[in-house]
Design a protein around this motif. Structure first.
Motif, PDB file in Angstrom:
ATOM      1  N   ILE A 172     -11.449  -3.090  -1.007  1.00  0.00           N
ATOM      2  CA  ILE A 172     -10.563  -3.949  -1.804  1.00  0.00           C
ATOM      3  C   ILE A 172     -11.026  -5.405  -1.698  1.00  0.00           C
ATOM      4  O   ILE A 172     -11.079  -6.138  -2.696  1.00  0.00           O
ATOM      5  CB  ILE A 172      -9.103  -3.805  -1.342  1.00  0.00           C
ATOM      6  N   VAL A 297      -1.621  -7.291   0.256  1.00  0.00           N
ATOM      7  CA  VAL A 297      -1.945  -5.953  -0.235  1.00  0.00           C
ATOM      8  C   VAL A 297      -1.131  -4.957   0.584  1.00  0.00           C
ATOM      9  O   VAL A 297      -1.184  -4.980   1.815  1.00  0.00           O
ATOM     10  CB  VAL A 297      -3.452  -5.673  -0.080  1.00  0.00           C
ATOM     11  N   PRO A 298      -0.350  -4.106  -0.080  1.00  0.00           N
ATOM     12  CA  PRO A 298       0.461  -3.149   0.668  1.00  0.00           C
ATOM     13  C   PRO A 298      -0.368  -1.930   1.076  1.00  0.00           C
ATOM     14  O   PRO A 298      -1.556  -1.844   0.786  1.00  0.00           O
ATOM     15  CB  PRO A 298       1.532  -2.753  -0.344  1.00  0.00           C
ATOM     16  N   GLY A 299       0.275  -1.021   1.754  1.00  0.00           N
ATOM     17  CA  GLY A 299      -0.359   0.227   2.151  1.00  0.00           C
ATOM     18  C   GLY A 299       0.741   1.184   2.563  1.00  0.00           C
ATOM     19  O   GLY A 299       1.925   0.872   2.414  1.00  0.00           O
ATOM     20  N   LEU A 310       3.223  -5.370   5.223  1.00  0.00           N
ATOM     21  CA  LEU A 310       4.517  -4.872   4.764  1.00  0.00           C
ATOM     22  C   LEU A 310       5.656  -5.660   5.412  1.00  0.00           C
ATOM     23  O   LEU A 310       6.637  -6.007   4.756  1.00  0.00           O
ATOM     24  CB  LEU A 310       4.659  -3.376   5.081  1.00  0.00           C
ATOM     25  N   LEU A 313       5.955  -8.951   3.666  1.00  0.00           N
ATOM     26  CA  LEU A 313       6.580  -8.804   2.343  1.00  0.00           C
ATOM     27  C   LEU A 313       8.084  -8.591   2.483  1.00  0.00           C
ATOM     28  O   LEU A 313       8.879  -9.095   1.696  1.00  0.00           O
ATOM     29  CB  LEU A 313       5.954  -7.623   1.591  1.00  0.00           C
ATOM     30  N   ILE A 322       3.533  -9.204  -3.793  1.00  0.00           N
ATOM     31  CA  ILE A 322       2.814  -7.958  -3.536  1.00  0.00           C
ATOM     32  C   ILE A 322       1.624  -7.837  -4.479  1.00  0.00           C
ATOM     33  O   ILE A 322       1.689  -8.279  -5.624  1.00  0.00           O
ATOM     34  CB  ILE A 322       3.766  -6.749  -3.682  1.00  0.00           C
ATOM     35  N   VAL A 323       0.555  -7.261  -3.977  1.00  0.00           N
ATOM     36  CA  VAL A 323      -0.596  -6.947  -4.814  1.00  0.00           C
ATOM     37  C   VAL A 323      -0.440  -5.503  -5.274  1.00  0.00           C
ATOM     38  O   VAL A 323      -0.422  -4.589  -4.462  1.00  0.00           O
ATOM     39  CB  VAL A 323      -1.918  -7.112  -4.035  1.00  0.00           C
ATOM     40  N   ALA A 324      -0.293  -5.324  -6.573  1.00  0.00           N
ATOM     41  CA  ALA A 324      -0.089  -3.970  -7.098  1.00  0.00           C
ATOM     42  C   ALA A 324      -1.390  -3.380  -7.631  1.00  0.00           C
ATOM     43  O   ALA A 324      -1.413  -2.257  -8.110  1.00  0.00           O
ATOM     44  CB  ALA A 324       0.983  -3.988  -8.190  1.00  0.00           C
ATOM     45  N   GLY A 325      -2.448  -4.134  -7.546  1.00  0.00           N
ATOM     46  CA  GLY A 325      -3.745  -3.682  -8.051  1.00  0.00           C
ATOM     47  C   GLY A 325      -4.571  -4.924  -8.339  1.00  0.00           C
ATOM     48  O   GLY A 325      -4.022  -6.007  -8.537  1.00  0.00           O
ATOM     49  N   ILE A 326      -5.896  -4.764  -8.354  1.00  0.00           N
ATOM     50  CA  ILE A 326      -6.750  -5.933  -8.557  1.00  0.00           C
ATOM     51  C   ILE A 326      -6.544  -6.569  -9.944  1.00  0.00           C
ATOM     52  O   ILE A 326      -6.411  -7.795 -10.044  1.00  0.00           O
ATOM     53  CB  ILE A 326      -8.238  -5.577  -8.335  1.00  0.00           C
TER      54      ILE A 326
ATOM     55  N   GLY B 299       2.486   1.851  -1.054  1.00  0.00           N
ATOM     56  CA  GLY B 299       1.365   2.715  -0.684  1.00  0.00           C
ATOM     57  C   GLY B 299       0.099   1.962  -1.018  1.00  0.00           C
ATOM     58  O   GLY B 299       0.149   0.793  -1.407  1.00  0.00           O
ATOM     59  N   ALA B 300      -1.019   2.628  -0.878  1.00  0.00           N
ATOM     60  CA  ALA B 300      -2.302   1.985  -1.183  1.00  0.00           C
ATOM     61  C   ALA B 300      -2.345   1.595  -2.652  1.00  0.00           C
ATOM     62  O   ALA B 300      -1.782   2.293  -3.504  1.00  0.00           O
ATOM     63  CB  ALA B 300      -3.445   2.937  -0.853  1.00  0.00           C
ATOM     64  N   ILE B 301      -3.042   0.469  -2.948  1.00  0.00           N
ATOM     65  CA  ILE B 301      -3.015  -0.027  -4.331  1.00  0.00           C
ATOM     66  C   ILE B 301      -3.790   0.865  -5.284  1.00  0.00           C
ATOM     67  O   ILE B 301      -3.671   0.721  -6.487  1.00  0.00           O
ATOM     68  CB  ILE B 301      -3.524  -1.493  -4.440  1.00  0.00           C
ATOM     69  N   LEU B 310       4.592   0.148  -6.755  1.00  0.00           N
ATOM     70  CA  LEU B 310       3.971  -1.172  -6.606  1.00  0.00           C
ATOM     71  C   LEU B 310       4.204  -2.017  -7.852  1.00  0.00           C
ATOM     72  O   LEU B 310       4.510  -3.209  -7.758  1.00  0.00           O
ATOM     73  CB  LEU B 310       2.471  -1.033  -6.327  1.00  0.00           C
ATOM     74  N   ARG B 314       6.138  -5.539  -8.029  1.00  0.00           N
ATOM     75  CA  ARG B 314       5.504  -6.725  -8.601  1.00  0.00           C
ATOM     76  C   ARG B 314       6.346  -7.286  -9.732  1.00  0.00           C
ATOM     77  O   ARG B 314       6.481  -8.500  -9.883  1.00  0.00           O
ATOM     78  CB  ARG B 314       4.116  -6.351  -9.121  1.00  0.00           C
ATOM     79  N   ILE B 322      11.004  -4.103  -0.711  1.00  0.00           N
ATOM     80  CA  ILE B 322       9.960  -3.236  -0.198  1.00  0.00           C
ATOM     81  C   ILE B 322      10.457  -2.511   1.052  1.00  0.00           C
ATOM     82  O   ILE B 322      11.227  -3.076   1.835  1.00  0.00           O
ATOM     83  CB  ILE B 322       8.678  -4.045   0.093  1.00  0.00           C
ATOM     84  N   ALA B 324       9.317  -1.383   4.499  1.00  0.00           N
ATOM     85  CA  ALA B 324       8.201  -1.660   5.414  1.00  0.00           C
ATOM     86  C   ALA B 324       8.148  -0.632   6.534  1.00  0.00           C
ATOM     87  O   ALA B 324       7.277  -0.683   7.384  1.00  0.00           O
ATOM     88  CB  ALA B 324       8.326  -3.066   5.983  1.00  0.00           C
TER      89      ALA B 324
END
Lengths: 429, 429
Positions: A172, A297-299, A310, A313, A322-326, B299-301, B310, B314, B322, B324
């Motif tokens: 990422i 960036v979450p996970g 997390l 956030l 939050i980063v939901a995607g690039i 979860g993962a982006i 996500l 956002r 969220i 956590a």
């Protein structure tokens, strides 16, 4: 160690002052004086500011300290010249002695800085990053190896994270850095192993510029294994910077302090993987403190590498994002347009990537034929000092040369054809 | 299909009215009339409200519809008895005809509802969940199989998510449900395959109560494979509810409508895994719309199962929250204290888990010996109607019995010793 001796620094000599206009930028002597004073243990922003107000310049402070009985006078409270309302305190005896010793060793210190190829950029210097002036207690000077232009980019984004990332986190970081490079943003990070290193390396690989803010002096580079990476950062038009004197060893305390510079240089800080109590979260906190945007960036909720992100956030739901995607992040950063804006990745514009909006504009003006400071002032409507600062950045980046008051494109900018600016834009995401 | 015939419904007969106090709760006849009218296609809240205002009761509407020329009169605009300011419209001819047909078949409809063991709970009924009255356009009645008490718990949390969860998502649903059971909260979900089913099943396994809101009539239970799960929900003191008549088939449109009931029954909705455009996100949107809390598990982006969560986080950074981690979520829900509060898991309190705050309090009063409505009103300071509603819930749950105006503990509540309330609390997390 930076491979200063081996590959040679890109910009070893500090640039001669472009202009002697009063106030345009500090003299070399004054910058050197600040650099000497910066090495005095215990002389912080308050004491330094006090002495600066009293003596008018760093050079004058050093002169006083090295004159007979000077250290004594540095300690004395200032005469209440303005009446009894302002009985300013002097510095402590220990600090005054330190200043006297520093003044005695000034030539050595300056020689050391020169030999390492470091530029000294004070908070009064036009090359000092404007974003950094906006934070509380900005470093009064930074030592810069490489091109300061990378700190002046139109968009500067910090990418930080854990020293022990997962493969996914590393990927990422690399993908985000490549996308930021594609939109001409500079990537700031801390040169640490893990996410930081991945961000720097991927930026370089994508042809972008990156700034490494280290938590030690340049001669005590940490981590040592990133010496080659630091060289590559400098060689590619980026910079390795520190607010610590060149021989300051890294220590527990230097990293949190360094982290405020990382976030302070950037419009936004992105944390990619941080376990609980990770240093990257300190950078995130600084970003919020400094009123900058902060993305995490979450996970998975049971992934240790994401626990800190997390928790952050959750703790700052109204401020941390939050980063939901690039692609969404690039959009949230306000950079999505750059991905498809024609011209941004044209030869000229690509060449000017990383020198900042102001220098970029001046570079484009020079590329289309404007040659004198007067012409550039007229075409941009900007103050002379601004134009001169931009010219310095361009000269340092090897993109322009000036002689007899006329400037022309040089290096990659000379090779770039300003008319080819309609080619297909790069899009990565 | 619910295994109504096989294992037998737990509460097949709707309870006789506890009291004939005016306004305490609708009569059985009136509830039946509403149930008959609910089956009329096209008769929505507006038309139903109009007729109800005109005729005063559902029973009166049915009587009018089945009297000679009645359907005609349902269509006519009301005489402007209050002057020309309110010329109320009648319902359409088609709807009026539908009402007339429904009135003719009323006995059959009611027999069908009885044979399925469904209770009809109208919005005017004290057994109608108070949270559901607070949403916009609450269903005017719900069909309930099982104990309505589960809808009245002090804390009611909805857990929803994708029909195709990952193993991790399923595990989170189970862990959260078990923790909610441990603090006496009811878990609401949609009985769907995937996260919904995992949440129901784990709640039951942890000894909690759960409410399944189905997107079809009770006789057309969907998905069919969850018939046994539905039976278990009912058998354990929970409920399977629907706002749709027993023979309404599930369709694309019934699920979004059902989702607003899921979020409307709950204090907060938690989404565990939702890909983009998942129905679970509709439930999350309803929760926000209804002013309820809404939590999403990240979860993962690049994980498709988390993409919707996500994106929602956002999109609504200031309102969606969220998750956590499960302990933090329990804390955020305001339920952490219950995990360690002595007495909550004592015999008496555990027995009263799921009947709601009001009925729980009345149950504790009865457990320590208060026996008459007067005593209960005096000890709680609550209105008679509230106490009577709570007694109904307790009776339906088999925890109290009343005879000759005196009430006493029954079943599990009788077996529980009110003095053993200092035992070690359950903590799961």
């Amino acid at each position: 160690m930076l491979g200063v001796g081996a590959s040679g620094p890109v910009h070893a000599d500090p640039p001669a002052p472009v202009s002697a206009l009063p106030g345009a930028r500090p003299t070399l002597e004054e910058r050197d004086a600040w650099a000497v004073l910066a090495g005095v243990r215990g002389l912080g922003p308050v004491g330094f500011g006090l002495l600066l107000r009293r003596y008018g310049s760093g050079a004058a402070i050093l002169r006083e300290a090295s004159s007979p009985g000077g250290a004594r006078r540095l300690v004395e409270p200032e005469e209440a010249s303005q009446g009894p309302a302002e009985p300013a305190e002097g510095v402590s005896q220990a600090i005054a002695d330190g200043i006297a010793r520093a003044a005695d060793g000034a030539a050595l210190t300056i020689g050391r800085i020169r030999s390492l190829g470091l530029a000294v950029v004070t908070v009064e210097d036009p090359l000092y990053p404007i974003r950094l002036t906006q934070i509380e207690m900005p470093p009064h000077l930074i030592y810069v190896l490489g091109s300061p232009g990378a700190m002046h980019a139109e968009a500067v984004i910090a990418i930080v994270g854990t020293r022990r990332p997962t493969d996914a986190g590393r990927a990422i970081a690399a993908r985000l850095a490549a996308n930021l490079a594609a939109v001409g943003a500079s990537v700031v990070s801390g040169l640490a192993i893990g996410i930081d290193g991945a961000a720097h390396a991927a930026t370089l690989q994508a042809g972008g510029t990156t700034v490494a803010v280290i938590g030690s002096g340049h001669a005590k580079l940490h981590p040592r294994v990133h010496g080659r990476l630091a060289d590559a950062v400098v060689a590619s038009g980026g910079a390795v910077i520190s607010e610590l004197g060149p021989d300051v060893e890294p220590s527990r305390g230097t990293f949190p302090r360094r982290n405020r510079v990382i976030s302070g240089l950037a419009d936004a800080t992105v944390v990619i993987e941080a376990p609980a109590r990770s240093g990257a979260l300190i950078t995130a906190s600084w970003a919020l403190e400094q009123g900058r945007e902060c993305y995490l960036v979450p996970g998975a909720i049971d992934a240790p590498a994401s626990a800190g992100c997390l928790a952050f956030l959750r703790e700052f739901p109204d401020r941390a994002r939050i980063v939901a995607g690039i692609p969404q992040l690039i959009d949230d950063l306000g950079l999505a347009d750059h991905l498809t804006q024609p011209g941004v990745t044209s030869d000229v514009a690509a060449t000017l990537t990383g020198v900042g909006e102001v220098a970029g504009r001046i570079g484009r003006e020079i590329a289309v034929g404007r040659a004198t400071v007067d012409e550039l002032v007229a075409s941009t409507g900007w103050p002379v000092a601004t134009v001169l600062a931009a010219l310095t950045i361009l000269e340092r980046a090897g993109l322009t040369v000036g002689a007899h008051g006329r400037f022309r494109a040089a290096g990659a900018l000379a090779a770039a054809d300003p008319d080819k600016s309609r080619q297909r834009p790069r899009t990565i995401v």
